[in-house]
Design a protein around this motif. Structure first.
Motif, mmCIF file in Angstrom:
data_model
loop_
_atom_site.group_PDB
_atom_site.id
_atom_site.type_symbol
_atom_site.label_atom_id
_atom_site.label_comp_id
_atom_site.label_asym_id
_atom_site.label_seq_id
_atom_site.Cartn_x
_atom_site.Cartn_y
_atom_site.Cartn_z
ATOM 1 N N ALA A 24 0.842 -1.128 0.014
ATOM 2 C CA ALA A 24 -0.037 -0.042 -0.087
ATOM 3 C C ALA A 24 0.851 1.284 -0.148
ATOM 4 N N ALA A 25 0.542 2.151 -0.806
ATOM 5 C CA ALA A 25 1.291 3.370 -1.116
ATOM 6 C C ALA A 25 0.477 4.461 0.130
ATOM 7 N N VAL A 42 2.946 12.466 -9.017
ATOM 8 C CA VAL A 42 1.991 13.422 -8.966
ATOM 9 C C VAL A 42 0.468 12.534 -8.968
ATOM 10 N N LEU A 43 -0.494 13.085 -8.450
ATOM 11 C CA LEU A 43 -1.909 12.478 -8.842
ATOM 12 C C LEU A 43 -3.295 13.291 -8.872
ATOM 13 N N THR A 44 -4.121 12.985 -9.395
ATOM 14 C CA THR A 44 -5.405 13.704 -9.117
ATOM 15 C C THR A 44 -6.543 12.486 -8.601
ATOM 16 N N GLY A 55 7.698 12.772 0.766
ATOM 17 C CA GLY A 55 8.078 11.616 1.629
ATOM 18 C C GLY A 55 7.001 10.543 1.842
ATOM 19 N N SER A 56 6.009 10.450 2.900
ATOM 20 C CA SER A 56 5.152 9.409 3.145
ATOM 21 C C SER A 56 4.057 10.211 2.996
ATOM 22 N N SER A 57 3.521 11.452 2.562
ATOM 23 C CA SER A 57 2.392 12.176 2.585
ATOM 24 C C SER A 57 2.112 12.866 1.132
#
Length: 257
Positions: A24-25, A42-44, A55-57
């Motif tokens: 899991a990311a 990056v994502l939407t 980092g992790s956020s």
């Protein structure tokens, strides 16, 4: 969400897919699409918010709502629900006038490619794409053919048309000239090319395949290898050995070989 969290914990422990180990990311649920390049991700999400992984956020990126975002040598680019093209400049997205697109890709050698709602194919020369820093109008080159999704890497560019047929070409970044289209056996609903030229597709059933045999002498590769997975996938991206997946339910997964 409790069921989702439980599934992700189990996935972290047990998931291994055809040489890939998946976990899991960091989640930004529900995710719509993800793109990775040059060490950035990056994502939407389903509400058209844009995020960058720090980092992790996930950190919200800019103030403009986008349905699709891409990162690569020419920067971070995206398109809105009204198909306006944007580039991330000085902390926010600014419009790029001259052409409306439904999907863009920034993964090539600094050129930008994309397709519009009529499935016509377009390319923005590398010099123009890289130097774009303030709101203005640019001139896009229209490429022959018809595609609903188009993606480029360092070795070549790949596209998928409305009949789920897969095509390969080479694009010259400085001129947007192409080498001609080559039909590749197989069927896919989307294709993503890593900065290093790695190619992954997702078909209409949510199955993932990787193109094998890619080299400078055979840039279109030789075959497809399925990456089995227990959930249907809707979007894939790859960078620096990391495979990023978005499931049809909007979960984000990271796989490594």
């Amino acid at each position: 969400m409790k069921a989702v969290a439980t599934f992700l914990v189990v996935l972290d422990i047990f998931s291994a897919c055809h040489g890939w180990t998946c976990k899991a990311a960091p989640q930004q649920f529900p995710a719509a699409q993800v793109d990775a390049g040059l060490g950035e991700v990056v994502l939407t999400d389903n509400n058209s918010n844009v995020f960058s992984l720090s980092g992790s956020s996930w950190v919200e990126l800019g103030s403009v709502a986008l349905k699709h975002v891409s990162v690569g040598p020419a920067g971070i680019w995206g398109v809105s629900s009204s198909n306006t093209v944007y580039k991330f400049v000085a902390g926010d997205f600014i419009p790029v006038h001259g052409l409306d697109l439904k999907q863009v890709d920034a993964g090539g050698d600094a050129q930008i490619v994309g397709v519009n709602t009529a499935d016509t194919i377009h390319c923005l020369k590398s010099k123009v794409a890289s130097s774009y820093e303030e709101v203005g109008t640019v001139s896009w080159n229209e490429l022959p053919g018809s595609l609903m999704y188009f993606s480029c890497g360092s070795i070549g560019c790949w596209g998928v048309n409305m009949n789920f047929q897969i095509y390969f070409t080479k694009v010259t970044p400085s001129t947007c000239d192409i080498s001609g289209w080559k039909n590749i056996p197989g069927a896919a609903s989307m294709v993503e090319v890593g900065t290093d030229g790695s190619v992954f597709v997702v078909n209409s059933n949510g199955n993932i395949y990787q193109r094998t045999g890619i080299s400078d002498s055979i840039p279109e590769g030789t075959d497809w290898a399925q990456i089995p997975f227990c959930l249907p996938i809707k979007h894939v991206s790859y960078d620096l050995g990391h495979l990023w997946l978005v499931t049809k339910d909007g979960l984000i997964l990271q796989c490594d070989q």
